[in-house]
Write an enzyme that holds these catalytic residues in place. Structure first.
Site, PDB file in Angstrom:
ATOM      1  CD  GLU A 128      -2.124   1.434   2.884  1.00 29.07           C
ATOM      2  OE1 GLU A 128      -1.551   0.782   3.996  1.00 29.07           O
ATOM      3  OE2 GLU A 128      -3.348   1.727   3.099  1.00 29.07           O
ATOM      4  CG  ASN A 185      -4.820   3.952   0.491  1.00 27.08           C
ATOM      5  OD1 ASN A 185      -4.040   3.335  -0.373  1.00 27.08           O
ATOM      6  ND2 ASN A 185      -4.714   3.790   1.723  1.00 27.08           N
ATOM      7  CE  LYS A 238      -6.993   1.194   3.774  1.00 23.57           C
ATOM      8  NZ  LYS A 238      -5.775   1.757   4.458  1.00 23.57           N
ATOM      9  CD  GLU A 263      -5.361   4.831   5.708  1.00 23.03           C
ATOM     10  OE1 GLU A 263      -5.811   4.494   4.666  1.00 23.03           O
ATOM     11  OE2 GLU A 263      -4.750   3.931   6.707  1.00 23.03           O
ATOM     12  CB  CYS A 275      -3.943  -1.621   4.667  1.00 18.22           C
ATOM     13  SG  CYS A 275      -2.959  -1.738   6.176  1.00 18.22           S
ATOM     14  CG  ASN A 324       2.024   1.516   4.512  1.00 20.95           C
ATOM     15  OD1 ASN A 324       3.536   1.594   4.678  1.00 20.95           O
ATOM     16  ND2 ASN A 324       1.610   1.249   3.556  1.00 20.95           N
TER      17      ASN A 324
HETATM   18  N1  CDT Z   1      -2.981   1.324   6.462  1.00 18.67           N
HETATM   19  C1  CDT Z   1      -3.913   0.893   7.145  1.00 18.67           C
HETATM   20  O1  CDT Z   1      -5.025   0.638   6.883  1.00 18.67           O
HETATM   21  N2  CDT Z   1      -3.436   0.491   8.545  1.00 18.67           N
HETATM   22  C2  CDT Z   1      -4.348  -0.019   9.406  1.00 18.67           C
HETATM   23  C3  CDT Z   1      -3.670   0.229  10.832  1.00 18.67           C
HETATM   24  C4  CDT Z   1      -4.600   0.079  11.933  1.00 18.67           C
HETATM   25  S1  CDT Z   1      -4.018  -0.025  13.453  1.00 18.67           S
HETATM   26  C5  CDT Z   1      -4.568  -1.790  13.740  1.00 18.67           C
HETATM   27  C6  CDT Z   1      -4.439  -1.513   9.546  1.00 18.67           C
HETATM   28  O2  CDT Z   1      -5.622  -2.076   9.482  1.00 18.67           O
HETATM   29  O3  CDT Z   1      -3.578  -2.291   9.527  1.00 18.67           O
END
Ligand code: CDT
Length: 322
Positions: A47, A107, A124, A143, A173, A198
């Site tokens: 991502e 995204n 996303k 985000e 993600c 990420n």
């Molecule tokens: N980039 C992204 O969507 N990251 C989120 C972080 C959330 S913290 C649990 C994820 O779901 O991995």
């Protein structure tokens, strides 16, 4: 005709805030070349692969954040990726921040055929985090400020993958944690889900305790369950390591339709992992335990689409018949 191919996850180590796209793209081309040497016919990058994970940085005026977004693809800076794919005959998945000509921000992820044509695009849907600066958090996750929720649904397309074809879907993600997203793909007979992520190594919300070792566990659990319950392969590729002091946990994986791990990254740096996929193996689940046409009961799933938040159940007390 064989339905086999070799899949690669091209995990990226950290990209610092001050580093330009040229640095990231150079590393990605080298990873693509390595994946090709390892026999891969499709490569999945993370991502927001072209920059640091910038939603951790608060920016009051979004007009000053334009440099984080791609305004066209390929651009001068990203063209080497498309050229390498053409030269090597390899398809690739790219996650990036998209700014549309009419100023909308998403995204986004694409699957690019070796010819350089975009076979599939996804924006996303499940944006985690918050829109305004949150003083309680240890690190911001903005985000919801930098992007609007995707407007393309969860599309699936049948497209060439190496010498064969597969029904391809994309998640990004946080989407991997939502069974609804996987099921919408499953209902379109998805065979290969590509997703980049990420994810910070630590919970930064500062609103309760989460055991550190469960962070990776929850990520893998979600991808493995999604694959098993929808009879598909997945390539889940991380950004890993420490970006400007903020650690991302890596642990990229390739999973089969039984939910088994076929390969897992072991470094927190640039790393290629590969695994063979045989898409005929998607048929077992799809025609038996998860034969949706025979076994699903959508008349009982109304809450899934009619309701957003959860509701408390009625209280039962002893002496009260049910
Ligand atoms: N980039 C992204 O969507 N990251 C989120 C972080 C959330 S913290 C649990 C994820 O779901 O991995």
């Amino acid at each position: 005709m064989s339905r086999k191919t070799v899949l690669a996850a091209a995990q990226l180590g950290p990209i610092q805030r001050a580093e330009g796209r040229d640095v990231a793209v150079g590393r990605m081309v080298r990873l693509m070349e390595k994946a090709h040497r390892m026999g891969a016919e499709v490569v999945v990058f993370p991502e927001l692969a072209l920059t640091t994970f910038f939603p951790r940085w608060y920016e009051e005026d979004l007009n000053k954040a334009d440099h984080w977004y791609e305004h066209a693809l390929p651009s001068n800076e990203t063209a080497p990726l498309f050229e390498a794919a053409r030269k090597l005959g390899i398809g690739f998945h790219l996650g990036y921040a998209e700014k549309t000509p009419d100023g909308r921000r998403f995204n986004t992820a694409i699957y690019v055929h070796p010819s350089g044509e975009v076979a599939l695009k996804y924006r996303k849907v499940h944006l985690p985090g918050h829109k305004e600066y949150d003083p309680v958090r240890k690190v911001q996750h903005l985000e919801k400020r930098y992007f609007e929720p995707g407007d393309l649904g969860f599309p699936v397309v049948r497209a060439p993958v190496g010498e064969t074809e597969a029904n391809i879907g994309l998640l990004i993600c946080n989407d991997r944690r939502w069974p609804e997203a996987w099921r919408v793909l499953g209902l379109q007979q998805v065979e290969l889900v590509m997703l980049g992520y990420n994810t910070p190594s630590l919970n930064m919300e500062n609103r309760g305790f989460e055991a550190h070792h469960l962070r990776v566990e929850h990520s893998h659990l979600s991808v493995r369950a999604g694959c098993y319950q929808n009879a598909c392969y997945a390539v889940a590729t991380a950004k890993a390591g420490t970006e400007d002091g903020h650690e991302l946990f890596g642990h990229s994986i390739i999973v089969n339709p039984q939910g088994e791990l076929l390969a897992q990254a072991t470094s927190w740096d640039d790393e290629v992992i590969v695994a063979e996929a045989d898409f005929t193996r998607c048929e077992l689940g799809r025609t038996t335990i998860f034969d949706f046409a025979r076994h699903r009961r959508p008349e009982h799933y109304g809450r899934i689409t009619e309701q957003v938040g959860s509701e408390a159940p009625p209280l039962w007390k002893p002496g009260q018949s049910s």
